[in-house]
Design a protein around this motif. Sequence first.
Motif, short mmCIF file in Angstrom:
data_model
loop_
_atom_site.label_atom_id
_atom_site.label_comp_id
_atom_site.label_asym_id
_atom_site.label_seq_id
_atom_site.Cartn_x
_atom_site.Cartn_y
_atom_site.Cartn_z
N UNK A 178 42.83 29.40 34.66
CA UNK A 178 44.01 30.24 35.38
C UNK A 178 43.52 31.28 36.13
N UNK A 179 42.22 31.79 35.70
CA UNK A 179 41.62 32.68 36.72
C UNK A 179 41.30 32.37 37.97
N UNK A 180 40.81 31.05 38.23
CA UNK A 180 40.22 30.41 39.54
C UNK A 180 41.72 30.20 40.16
N UNK A 181 42.62 29.80 39.72
CA UNK A 181 43.93 29.59 40.32
C UNK A 181 44.63 30.83 40.55
N UNK A 182 44.52 31.84 39.93
CA UNK A 182 45.19 33.10 40.09
C UNK A 182 44.59 33.97 41.32
N UNK A 183 43.06 33.60 41.21
CA UNK A 183 42.49 34.39 42.55
C UNK A 183 42.97 33.89 43.86
N UNK A 184 43.06 32.57 44.12
CA UNK A 184 43.98 31.97 45.15
C UNK A 184 45.22 32.82 45.63
N UNK A 185 45.87 33.18 44.82
CA UNK A 185 47.21 33.59 44.89
C UNK A 185 47.11 35.32 45.08
N UNK A 186 45.97 36.00 44.33
CA UNK A 186 46.01 37.31 44.31
C UNK A 186 44.89 38.08 45.12
#
Length: 347
Positions: A211-219
């Motif tokens: 989830x951290x990888x995915x949220x990095x793209x967003x945040x």
Amino acid sequence: MPTVPLSQVKLGDRFASDVITPLGGTLFRKGRVVTSREYEILQAFLVKQVDIEPREGAEEIAATEEAALTRFDAEYDRLISLVRRIFVSNTSGIGLPIMDIRKQLENVLAHIDEYNALTFMPRIADKQDYLYHKSVLTALTSYLLAQWCAFPKKDWLPLALAGLFHDIGMLGIDPAILYKPSALTAAEKEEVQNHTKHGYNLLKNVAALNEGVKLTALQHHEKMDGSGYPLGLKGDKIHPYARLVAVADVFHSITLERSYSRPISPYLALEQLQNESFGKLDPVYVRTLIEKLTSFHNGMVVRLSDNRLGEIVFTDRNNPTRPLVSVGGQIINLVTERGIHIESVIR
């Protein structure tokens, strides 16, 4: 162990003893092979003579060492080619070859000891390559920064992947806007900012990424004071991966050449990061990056912004990007000489 005048030194020769500067610093260690860069430094420091080893087989030795030093470059270039292929041929993001990318990233990381974020400057042949190089460099720097900031080992590779994929949402942006050489309109800026949402949507269902990888793209464009986008998150509401990758992203964004701006010195980039740590970027990650990248020993050879070569003789912990530099015996205090900065590290 023949001592020869500088005029008789040949490329491929190997130093038979340490080369010492007039101030007592070690310019080159015993065993170093002379290339055109070493020769230039010897001239700049007015070295009159050096000890060299017997020349038999020097060319073969130099070729062997050169081959050993290009393993990182070769794996780096393969990763760039893979990232480029994805961006060019996979504009929908469907079926991203995550495992292929991960494997090649691991191949590069196997030689991470050859990478220095402050001195490594890739060859960017085309303006569109900027995005690919920034993604890969952000991955490598994020991997190192994760270690320096004492993240658990299980997070090191995911943080590298977060750096690599942070701009994956650019797949959904019109290339005419993405590579526009002039200022963007308000509507175009809004479209570019939407890459954060596009990126998250591309990655959210990929089981191989945490989830951290995915949220990095967003945040990764959120700011500590809440002034970022797309959600206006602040402080610890921003995922730690995104806060860390943002620091690496900003550093490489301004030190690489792009279609509408020239790169700046990595030292000036670190100073800009320091300024942005007040409310914009995570100050702990910024401070750690600056301390690690500027932890040079006295005797480091650098090129100043006025093209002079000098030798670092003292670094003030309060001004790590502006040490005292000796140029031909004259001490330059970069803290007070604000019009001069370190342009690059020579050795």
